[in-house]
Design a protein around this motif. Structure first.
Motif, PDB file in Angstrom:
ATOM      1  N   PRO A   1       0.820  -1.221   0.000  1.00  0.00           N
ATOM      2  CA  PRO A   1       0.000   0.000   0.000  1.00  0.00           C
ATOM      3  C   PRO A   1       0.851   1.266   0.000  1.00  0.00           C
ATOM      4  O   PRO A   1       0.458   2.280  -0.591  1.00  0.00           O
ATOM      5  N   VAL A   2       2.012   1.214   0.643  1.00  0.00           N
ATOM      6  CA  VAL A   2       2.898   2.382   0.684  1.00  0.00           C
ATOM      7  C   VAL A   2       3.369   2.735  -0.721  1.00  0.00           C
ATOM      8  O   VAL A   2       3.388   3.909  -1.118  1.00  0.00           O
ATOM      9  N   LEU A   3       3.735   1.718  -1.501  1.00  0.00           N
ATOM     10  CA  LEU A   3       4.185   1.963  -2.865  1.00  0.00           C
ATOM     11  C   LEU A   3       3.034   2.440  -3.749  1.00  0.00           C
ATOM     12  O   LEU A   3       3.209   3.327  -4.590  1.00  0.00           O
TER      13      LEU A   3
ATOM     14  N   GLN B   1       0.964   6.916  -6.615  1.00  0.00           N
ATOM     15  CA  GLN B   1      -0.397   7.361  -6.952  1.00  0.00           C
ATOM     16  C   GLN B   1      -1.023   6.474  -8.034  1.00  0.00           C
ATOM     17  O   GLN B   1      -1.697   6.943  -8.961  1.00  0.00           O
ATOM     18  N   LEU B   2      -0.826   5.174  -7.888  1.00  0.00           N
ATOM     19  CA  LEU B   2      -1.301   4.244  -8.905  1.00  0.00           C
ATOM     20  C   LEU B   2      -2.817   4.236  -9.050  1.00  0.00           C
ATOM     21  O   LEU B   2      -3.333   3.957 -10.141  1.00  0.00           O
ATOM     22  N   ASN B   3      -3.523   4.555  -7.975  1.00  0.00           N
ATOM     23  CA  ASN B   3      -4.986   4.522  -8.059  1.00  0.00           C
ATOM     24  C   ASN B   3      -5.541   5.523  -9.065  1.00  0.00           C
ATOM     25  O   ASN B   3      -6.684   5.376  -9.528  1.00  0.00           O
ATOM     26  N   ARG B   4      -4.755   6.532  -9.423  1.00  0.00           N
ATOM     27  CA  ARG B   4      -5.199   7.487 -10.436  1.00  0.00           C
ATOM     28  C   ARG B   4      -5.053   6.910 -11.844  1.00  0.00           C
ATOM     29  O   ARG B   4      -5.713   7.349 -12.778  1.00  0.00           O
ATOM     30  N   PHE B   5      -4.171   5.937 -12.002  1.00  0.00           N
ATOM     31  CA  PHE B   5      -3.910   5.346 -13.318  1.00  0.00           C
ATOM     32  C   PHE B   5      -4.690   4.050 -13.553  1.00  0.00           C
ATOM     33  O   PHE B   5      -5.060   3.743 -14.692  1.00  0.00           O
ATOM     34  N   LEU B   6      -4.913   3.295 -12.495  1.00  0.00           N
ATOM     35  CA  LEU B   6      -5.464   1.948 -12.654  1.00  0.00           C
ATOM     36  C   LEU B   6      -6.823   1.876 -13.342  1.00  0.00           C
ATOM     37  O   LEU B   6      -7.051   0.959 -14.145  1.00  0.00           O
ATOM     38  N   PRO B   7      -7.755   2.795 -13.085  1.00  0.00           N
ATOM     39  CA  PRO B   7      -9.059   2.672 -13.756  1.00  0.00           C
ATOM     40  C   PRO B   7      -8.960   2.724 -15.274  1.00  0.00           C
ATOM     41  O   PRO B   7      -9.815   2.169 -15.978  1.00  0.00           O
TER      42      PRO B   7
ATOM     43  N   TYR C   1      -5.603   2.488 -17.112  1.00  0.00           N
ATOM     44  CA  TYR C   1      -4.417   1.865 -17.710  1.00  0.00           C
ATOM     45  C   TYR C   1      -3.888   0.661 -16.926  1.00  0.00           C
ATOM     46  O   TYR C   1      -2.700   0.357 -16.986  1.00  0.00           O
ATOM     47  N   ARG C   2      -4.751  -0.036 -16.231  1.00  0.00           N
ATOM     48  CA  ARG C   2      -4.327  -1.170 -15.404  1.00  0.00           C
ATOM     49  C   ARG C   2      -3.448  -2.157 -16.179  1.00  0.00           C
ATOM     50  O   ARG C   2      -2.470  -2.687 -15.643  1.00  0.00           O
ATOM     51  N   ASN C   3      -3.788  -2.425 -17.422  1.00  0.00           N
ATOM     52  CA  ASN C   3      -3.058  -3.425 -18.213  1.00  0.00           C
ATOM     53  C   ASN C   3      -1.880  -2.848 -18.991  1.00  0.00           C
ATOM     54  O   ASN C   3      -1.266  -3.563 -19.791  1.00  0.00           O
ATOM     55  N   HIS C   4      -1.585  -1.579 -18.736  1.00  0.00           N
ATOM     56  CA  HIS C   4      -0.553  -0.920 -19.547  1.00  0.00           C
ATOM     57  C   HIS C   4       0.476  -0.183 -18.693  1.00  0.00           C
ATOM     58  O   HIS C   4       1.063   0.797 -19.153  1.00  0.00           O
ATOM     59  N   ILE C   5       0.690  -0.648 -17.468  1.00  0.00           N
ATOM     60  CA  ILE C   5       1.694  -0.013 -16.615  1.00  0.00           C
ATOM     61  C   ILE C   5       2.630  -1.066 -16.048  1.00  0.00           C
ATOM     62  O   ILE C   5       2.269  -2.227 -15.889  1.00  0.00           O
ATOM     63  N   CYS C   6       3.845  -0.646 -15.772  1.00  0.00           N
ATOM     64  CA  CYS C   6       4.790  -1.528 -15.081  1.00  0.00           C
ATOM     65  C   CYS C   6       5.590  -0.710 -14.074  1.00  0.00           C
ATOM     66  O   CYS C   6       5.645   0.527 -14.160  1.00  0.00           O
TER      67      CYS C   6
END
Length: 202
Positions: A20-22, A27-33, A35-40
């Motif tokens: 959760p710290v990472l 700020q991954l929650n801003r991207f996940l909706p 680009y969930r399948n397009h981030i690393c």
């Protein structure tokens, strides 16, 4: 000689997940909706001591970037300590959120927008050459405009690169703010402010 760990977010599950710290730092929650399948997430970059200062690191980062492009990755996330920010930002990584001080380090979140070819070209980044060699340079992807809409105001308020004076001001912050001693990065523990300047060459 050198190595880096790159984790495709879509490969994570309940057994293998990010802390959760990472999540909060990047700020991954801003991207996940979107680009969930397009981030690393890139981490644990290592270059053997006798190869530091060579082209090994740039070649590794360029190869990792090329693999990400070919895998459909839009954003490569990472984080850095202050003394390495200048290297990363000069080759195309961007500071898009606030740093976090932990007992062990001060970490700044970074992102490489893989399809922002104009930005990479403007920096004369080796990643731009990697994009050309991979056959990907062309019209900007929608991920570039999405990022600008979501983070453009934050980017405008942040430096695109760091220099010595900015890192020195960060040290000032750690020694003049009312932080709990355990929240000061351990690399500074036991040093006075003037000693830190000597060690880091300010």
């Amino acid at each position: 000689i050198s190595s880096i760990r790159m984790v495709h977010y879509a490969d994570l599950d309940d057994q293998v997940s990010l802390s959760p710290v990472l999540h909060e730092l990047l700020q991954l929650n801003r991207f996940l909706p979107v680009y969930r399948n397009h981030i690393c997430i890139a981490s644990r970059l290592f270059v053997r001591h006798n190869m530091r200062g060579s082209l090994a690191m740039m070649r590794l980062l360029s190869e990792g970037y090329s693999i990400a492009l070919k895998s459909g990755i839009k954003y490569i996330f990472g984080y850095s300590q202050p003394h390495l920010l200048d290297i990363y930002t000069k080759i195309g990584w961007q500071i898009y959120a606030s740093p976090v001080a932990t007992p062990r380090a001060s970490l700044t979140p970074l992102v490489c927008i893989t399809h922002d070819f104009a930005y990479l070209a403007r920096l004369r980044s080796p990643l731009f050459r990697a994009a050309i060699d991979s056959g990907f340079v062309g019209e900007p992807d929608e991920s570039v405009s999405w990022f600008q809409a979501a983070f453009g105001r934050d980017l405008a308020a942040r430096p695109s690169t760091y220099d010595q004076s900015q890192i020195a001001s960060l040290i000032d912050y750690f020694f003049t703010s009312e932080l709990d001693p355990e929240d000061i990065p351990s690399i500074l523990n036991g040093f006075t402010k003037s000693h830190c300047g000597l060690v880091l060459g300010f």
